[in-house]
Write a protein that holds these residues in place. Structure first.
Motif, PDB file in Angstrom:
ATOM      1  N   MET A   1       0.841  -1.197   0.000  1.00 16.50           N
ATOM      2  CA  MET A   1       0.000   0.000   0.000  1.00 16.50           C
ATOM      3  C   MET A   1       0.873   1.243   0.000  1.00 16.50           C
ATOM      4  O   MET A   1       1.721   1.426   0.850  1.00 16.50           O
ATOM      5  N   GLU A   2       0.656   2.092  -0.961  1.00 20.57           N
ATOM      6  CA  GLU A   2       1.359   3.374  -1.002  1.00 20.57           C
ATOM      7  C   GLU A   2       0.356   4.377  -1.570  1.00 20.57           C
ATOM      8  O   GLU A   2       0.020   4.323  -2.740  1.00 20.57           O
ATOM      9  N   LEU A   3      -0.112   5.248  -0.686  1.00 28.18           N
ATOM     10  CA  LEU A   3      -1.177   6.170  -1.088  1.00 28.18           C
ATOM     11  C   LEU A   3      -0.659   7.377  -1.856  1.00 28.18           C
ATOM     12  O   LEU A   3      -1.428   8.102  -2.460  1.00 28.18           O
ATOM     13  N   ASN A   4       0.645   7.581  -1.828  1.00 27.69           N
ATOM     14  CA  ASN A   4       1.189   8.800  -2.432  1.00 27.69           C
ATOM     15  C   ASN A   4       1.724   8.559  -3.840  1.00 27.69           C
ATOM     16  O   ASN A   4       2.025   7.435  -4.218  1.00 27.69           O
ATOM     17  N   TYR A   5       1.840   9.661  -4.574  1.00 28.38           N
ATOM     18  CA  TYR A   5       2.432   9.591  -5.907  1.00 28.38           C
ATOM     19  C   TYR A   5       3.913   9.253  -5.812  1.00 28.38           C
ATOM     20  O   TYR A   5       4.588   9.613  -4.851  1.00 28.38           O
TER      21      TYR A   5
ATOM     22  N   MET B   1       2.102   5.098  -6.230  1.00 28.06           N
ATOM     23  CA  MET B   1       0.803   4.641  -5.786  1.00 28.06           C
ATOM     24  C   MET B   1       0.658   3.130  -5.959  1.00 28.06           C
ATOM     25  O   MET B   1       1.014   2.603  -6.988  1.00 28.06           O
ATOM     26  N   ASN B   2       0.154   2.513  -4.959  1.00 28.26           N
ATOM     27  CA  ASN B   2      -0.021   1.069  -5.043  1.00 28.26           C
ATOM     28  C   ASN B   2      -1.012   0.662  -3.956  1.00 28.26           C
ATOM     29  O   ASN B   2      -0.824   1.000  -2.794  1.00 28.26           O
ATOM     30  N   PHE B   3      -2.059  -0.023  -4.346  1.00 29.78           N
ATOM     31  CA  PHE B   3      -3.085  -0.375  -3.376  1.00 29.78           C
ATOM     32  C   PHE B   3      -3.113  -1.875  -3.069  1.00 29.78           C
ATOM     33  O   PHE B   3      -4.101  -2.393  -2.573  1.00 29.78           O
ATOM     34  N   ASP B   4      -2.009  -2.553  -3.373  1.00 25.67           N
ATOM     35  CA  ASP B   4      -1.932  -3.973  -3.037  1.00 25.67           C
ATOM     36  C   ASP B   4      -1.308  -4.135  -1.662  1.00 25.67           C
ATOM     37  O   ASP B   4      -0.456  -3.344  -1.261  1.00 25.67           O
ATOM     38  N   LEU B   5      -1.710  -5.192  -0.964  1.00 28.01           N
ATOM     39  CA  LEU B   5      -1.067  -5.511   0.311  1.00 28.01           C
ATOM     40  C   LEU B   5       0.352  -5.986   0.040  1.00 28.01           C
ATOM     41  O   LEU B   5       0.623  -6.601  -0.992  1.00 28.01           O
ATOM     42  N   THR B   6       1.259  -5.728   1.004  1.00 34.12           N
ATOM     43  CA  THR B   6       2.588  -6.307   0.879  1.00 34.12           C
ATOM     44  C   THR B   6       2.470  -7.826   0.976  1.00 34.12           C
ATOM     45  O   THR B   6       1.456  -8.342   1.441  1.00 34.12           O
ATOM     46  N   ARG B   9       1.671  -9.028   4.502  1.00 35.30           N
ATOM     47  CA  ARG B   9       0.285  -8.799   4.943  1.00 35.30           C
ATOM     48  C   ARG B   9      -0.691  -9.686   4.171  1.00 35.30           C
ATOM     49  O   ARG B   9      -1.696 -10.141   4.713  1.00 35.30           O
ATOM     50  N   PHE B  69      -1.789  -0.489   8.301  1.00 36.95           N
ATOM     51  CA  PHE B  69      -2.279  -1.551   7.422  1.00 36.95           C
ATOM     52  C   PHE B  69      -2.195  -2.939   8.058  1.00 36.95           C
ATOM     53  O   PHE B  69      -2.879  -3.866   7.628  1.00 36.95           O
ATOM     54  N   ILE B 297      -8.867   2.364   3.895  1.00 37.26           N
ATOM     55  CA  ILE B 297      -7.513   2.562   3.356  1.00 37.26           C
ATOM     56  C   ILE B 297      -7.000   3.948   3.764  1.00 37.26           C
ATOM     57  O   ILE B 297      -5.854   4.103   4.191  1.00 37.26           O
ATOM     58  N   HIS B 302      -3.104   6.850   6.777  1.00 41.97           N
ATOM     59  CA  HIS B 302      -2.737   8.140   7.384  1.00 41.97           C
ATOM     60  C   HIS B 302      -2.458   8.032   8.873  1.00 41.97           C
ATOM     61  O   HIS B 302      -2.222   9.029   9.531  1.00 41.97           O
TER      62      HIS B 302
END
Lengths: 396, 375
Positions: A1-5, B1-6, B9, B69, B297, B302
Motif C-alpha cells: 500500500m502506497e497512497l502517495n504519488y 501509488m499502489n493499493f496492493d497488500l505487501t 500482509r 495496514f 484505506i 494516514h
C-alpha cells in the motif's frame, strides 16, 4: 500500500502545474471559475494551446500525435486542469470518435480524420440518442439504406451536445431492420453540410443552448464514410462507451465544487455568523466532503489498476453513480448557500453586461444546480448503472 | 501509488482467513457467544500462535508489524468472521497503552500479551462521559507511596477476563480537562475493585467497574502523572482504524450473504434478485462498500501522519453510515430469516451496528471532523 504519488508522478505534476501557470489564459480560467459560458472560440483557443504542447490527446498513442500518458498521468492532468480552472477538453472527436477510428477505422479514415481532430479542422458531435431511444439505445430507428455508392439517411437524433458548432457527426444508424436490434446497426461519419440535415436548438431548463436536435431528410452519405463493417456498429459503440467512462467520477470537479461551496459559505452570513459555522449546513458539507475523500481514493484505486494494465470493470459504474451523487449534492449546497440570490435568472446575470445582481458568486449556482441534473441521466442513467452493477455482481 | 497488500500482509490475511473459516463457523461461534466466558480460550490461543497479536505490535515492542495496514488487515478478517474474541481490548487498547507509556518492567507484560497469556481491558469511559475522552471523574489521590483510586467505569469490555485493567483517573484539573488524567495498571483482583459483568448484544462481555479506595503503588502509573490524555488519543486512533476495518469485513460478509440469498431465494417463480427494486438496492450496497473500503484505506494509510485524527473521524463517520445501511438493508432483503438468532447475518449485522458505539458514532465523528477541519 502506497497512497502517495511516486517521485516521477510528482515531477510530472509539477510540469503540468508550471505549464498551466504559464499557458492557461487568465480570462479563460476566470470564466470557468465563475461558471460563465464558454464560446466556441474559447474552447478552440484552449485546444490549440494544448495541441501546441502535444497534450491535447492524453489517450492517443504517440504515433498519432497523442501524449500516450498512463492512467496516473492522465489523472494528474485532469486533477490539475480542474483545479486551475482550465476549460474541459471537448471530448467528441478526441476521446470518443478517435479511439473507435484507431481500432476499427480504415487507414484512409485514420489518415484523414485524426490530424484534423488534433488541429481543430473538424468539430465532431455525437449522433446516438433519438427521441425514442435513450437508455435503450439499441432501439434506434434512424435508417440508412444503401443505394450505389451512398447511404441514404433518414431520421432524427437528439441531445446532440454542441452540435451547433459541429461540421461533422458520427452516427449510429439502422442498416438492417430485420435482425436482432443490436445486429442491424452501423457506424457512419456524416458531414453536417450535406443537404437534408437540419440542426434545431434545444434550450435547457437553465436557459442554455447546449444541446440540439438533428434531422436527416434523404441525406446522401458516401459509403467510404462507414466505419468498419456494416451492421457491426453496436460493437463499436460499446467500445466507445468504455472510453466515455474515463474520468467518470469527476473527482477534480467535485474538489473544485467543494472549495467553491466553502468560499461561498464563509462569505454568506446566517444569524450574524458565517454560514459555514451553522451546524446544519456544516454537517451536510462535512458529510459530502467525507464521501468525496473516500471516492477520491476509490478513483485512485481504479487508476492504479488501470496503470497496471487491468481494465476497469463494473467499478466504473459504481464511480459514476457515486460521483454524480456527490457533484449534485455540492450543487445543492451551493444553491442553498446563496439564499434568495439563487432566484435571479441567469440570462440576466451570467451573460449580460450588467453588474451582477447580488454577490458575484451567486449568479451561476442555481443554473448549475439544474444543469447538472443531467449528470445522473446521461452516459447511462444511474438506474441503468445500478442494473449493470447488480447483474454483474449477481453473476447473471 | 499502489493499493496492493505487501506480501507479508497478504500472507497474514490468507492465513487468518483460512484459520477462521476452518475453526469459526456460525454454530461454533454462536456457542462461544452463549458461553459463560463470552469468548473461546482455544481460539485466542490459536490466534496468538498464528501471530495475529504480534502483527499488531512493532518489532521494538516484540511484535512484527504494528502499522495502520497491519491493524486493518487483521481486523478486516476478524470482522468478516464475526469474531467476538477481545482483540481490540487486549492488544490495541491495553497493549497499545503499555507499549506507548510503560517503563521496562511494565513493557515486560507485552510478551505475555503477544503470546496470548494475558488479557487486558481499558477502564476509561464513565457512566456520564459518553464518547468524551477528556471527561474523567474517577480520582487518583496520593497516600504516602501509594495511590488511591475512587470512581466508576462504564461498559469496560473484557474486564472479567483481564489480568490487569488500565484505569484512567484524574490527579488534577477539572472533570473535563485534558490535563491531569493519569493511567494506572490495576490488577483485576485488587481490593476495593468490584465488577458487575454482563454479556453484550453483539457478543463478548463487559462490566460496570467500581473502584472504592483501590490502593496501588505509584509504580503502577503508566507514564507521567497527569499526562495520559495524548496517549489515550493515540491509542484510540489505532482503535478507530481497527473498528472501521472490522466493520468493513463484517459488511463484506453481510453483502455476500445477501447476494447468495438474492440469487437463490425464489418467490413468484423467480430469484428475488431479478426484481429491480431489490437489484438496485443491492447495487447501492456495493457502491457504498467501495466507499467504505476506500475510507478504511485512508484511515490506515494516514495513521502515522499528522492528518490521522481528521482522516479517522472521516472514516469512522463513513463506515458508521454505510454500516447501518448495509446491516439494515441486508436484513430487509433477506426478510424473516435474518431475524433468527442462529442465522449468520443476524450476528454480523449486530457486530456492524455495535461498532458505532465504540469510541464514537456517526454523529460524534462528524462533529469531530468539522472541528478538526476548521482548525
Amino acid at each position: 500500500m502506497e497512497l502517495n504519488y511516486s517521485p516521477e508522478d510528482i515531477a510530472f505534476r509539477d510540469e503540468v502545474r508550471a505549464f498551466l501557470d504559464e499557458k492557461l489564459p487568465k480570462d479563460l480560467s476566470a470564466k470557468v471559475k465563475a461558471r460563465a459560458h464558454l464560446s466556441k472560440d474559447d474552447m478552440e483557443r484552449w485546444h490549440a494551446i494544448l495541441n501546441e504542447k502535444g497534450w491535447l490527446a492524453p489517450n492517443w498513442p504517440k504515433k498519432y500525435g497523442g501524449a500516450e500518458w498512463n492512467a496516473v498521468q492522465k489523472h494528474i492532468f485532469e486533477e490539475e486542469t480542474a483545479k486551475a480552472g482550465a476549460p474541459r477538453i471537448v471530448p467528441f472527436g478526441l476521446s470518443m470518435l478517435a479511439p473507435v477510428l484507431m481500432a476499427f477505422g480504415s487507414d484512409e479514415q485514420k489518415d484523414h480524420y485524426l490530424p484534423r481532430i488534433l488541429n481543430g479542422d473538424d468539430w465532431w458531435c455525437q449522433g446516438y440518442s433519438e427521441p425514442g431511444a435513450g437508455s435503450d439505445l439499441a432501439s434506434l430507428k434512424t435508417r440508412a439504406v444503401r443505394e450505389g455508392d451512398h447511404y441514404i439517411v433518414n431520421g432524427q437524433k437528439t441531445w446532440t451536445t454542441l452540435g451547433q458548432y459541429a461540421n461533422m457527426i458520427f452516427c449510429l444508424v439502422r442498416t438492417d431492420p430485420d435482425v436482432k436490434q443490436q445486429e442491424g446497426i452501423s457506424f457512419l461519419l456524416i458531414d453536417m453540410d450535406t443537404p437534408g440535415i437540419e440542426v434545431r436548438p434545444i434550450i435547457l431548463l437553465d436557459g442554455v443552448h447546449e444541446v440540439n436536435e438533428v434531422f436527416f431528410d434523404n441525406v446522401k452519405v458516401p459509403v467510404e464514410n462507414l466505419v468498419g463493417e456494416e451492421n457491426k456498429g453496436w460493437t463499436y459503440a460499446k467500445y466507445l462507451l468504455t472510453h466515455e467512462r474515463t474520468n467518470i467520477a469527476g473527482v477534480g470537479y467535485s474538489q473544485a465544487g467543494l472549495e467553491s461551496v466553502k468560499r461561498i459559505a464563509k462569505a454568506e452570513r446566517a444569524n450574524g455568523k458565517p454560514l459555514i459555522q451553522n451546524p446544519h449546513f456544516a454537517a451536510r458539507l462535512a458529510q459530502v466532503e467525507i464521501d468525496l475523500m473516500a471516492m477520491a481514493t476509490s478513483n485512485m484505486r481504479i487508476i492504479s489498476k488501470a496503470a497496471a494494465g487491468q481494465a476497469p470493470g463494473v467499478e466504473s459504474s459504481m464511480l459514476k453513480v457515486k460521483g454524480t451523487i456527490i457533484r449534485q449534492e455540492l450543487n445543492d449546497l451551493a444553491r442553498r448557500a446563496v439564499g434568495p440570490y439563487a432566484m435571479p435568472f441567469p440570462s440576466e446575470t451570467v451573460e449580460g453586461d450588467n453588474d451582477p445582481i447580488g454577490p458575484e458568486y451567486a449568479a451561476p449556482v442555481s443554473a448549475a444546480y439544474f444543469n447538472n441534473r443531467k449528470l445522473s441521466i446521461f452516459g447511462g442513467s444511474n438506474e441503468i448503472q445500478r442494473g449493470i452493477i447488480a447483474k454483474v455482481k449477481m453473476g447473471g | 501509488m499502489n493499493f496492493d497488500l505487501t506480501e507479508e500482509r497478504q500472507m497474514l490475511q490468507d492465513t487468518l482467513r483460512r484459520y477462521l473459516s476452518d475453526k469459526y463457523d456460525t454454530a461454533t461461534r454462536n456457542k462461544i457467544i452463549d458461553s459463560d466466558e463470552g469468548f473461546s480460550a482455544e481460539i485466542w490461543e490459536g490466534l496468538a500462535e498464528l501471530g495475529v497479536i504480534g502483527a499488531l505490535f512493532t518489532e521494538d515492542q516484540g511484535g512484527f508489524g504494528g502499522a495502520g495496514f497491519d491493524i486493518s488487515t487483521v481486523f478486516e478478517e476478524l470482522g468478516r468472521a464475526g469474531v467476538v474474541e477481545p482483540m481490540l481490548d487486549t492488544a490495541i487498547l491495553g497493549g497499545g497503552l503499555i507499549a506507548a507509556l510503560g517503563n521496562d518492567d511494565q513493557k515486560a507484560l507485552l510478551e505475555e500479551v503477544i503470546a496470548g497469556g494475558l488479557h487486558l481491558a481499558l477502564a476509561h469511559g464513565e457512566p456520564v462521559s459518553r464518547y468524551d475522552l477528556s471527561r474523567v471523574e474517577t480520582t487518583a489521590k496520593a497516600d504516602g507511596d501509594d495511590i488511591v483510586l475512587d470512581g466508576r467505569k462504564a461498559v469496560v469490555v473484557n474486564a472479567e477476563a483481564a489480568g490487569q485493567l488500565i484505569v484512567s483517573a484524574r490527579e488534577s484539573g477539572d472533570v473535563d480537562s485534558r490535563d491531569g488524567i493519569s493511567l494506572f495498571l490495576v490488577p483485576a483482583d485488587a481490593a476495593g475493585l468490584t465488577m458487575r459483568g454482563y454479556p453484550m448484544l453483539a457478543g463478548g462481555r463487559a462490566a460496570e467497574v467500581t473502584l472504592d479506595g483501590v490502593k496501588v503503588p505509584a509504580s503502577a502509573r503508566l507514564g507521567v502523572a497527569g499526562a495520559g490524555y495524548d496517549a489515550l488519543c493515540d491509542v484510540i486512533a489505532r482503535a478507530d482504524v481497527a473498528i472501521a476495518a472490522e466493520a468493513l469485513g463484517a459488511m463484506d460478509t453481510a453483502v455476500e450473504l445477501t447476494r447468495d440469498y438474492l440469487t437463490t431465494r425464489k418467490q413468484f417463480g423467480r430469484p428475488i434478485g431479478t426484481f429491480q427494486a431489490l437489484a438496485h438496492r443491492y447495487s447501492d450496497l456495493l457502491i457504498e462498500m467501495e466507499q467504505a473500503r476506500s475510507a478504511v484505506i485512508n484511515a490506515a494509510g494516514h495513521l502515522e501522519t499528522d492528518d490521522a485524527a481528521r482522516q479517522n473521524a472521516s472514516t469512522r463517520n463513513l463506515t458508521a453510515r454505510v454500516g447501518r445501511l448495509v446491516a439494515e438493508e441486508s436484513i430487509q432483503m433477506h426478510g424473516g430469516i435474518a431475524m433468527t438468532k442462529e442465522y449468520e447475518l443476524a450476528h454480523i449485522a449486530k457486530r456492524i451496528v455495535m461498532c458505532d458505539h465504540r469510541f464514537g458514532d456517526a454523529d460524534y465523528h462528524l462533529e469531530r471532523f468539522i472541528e478538526l477541519s476548521a482548525a
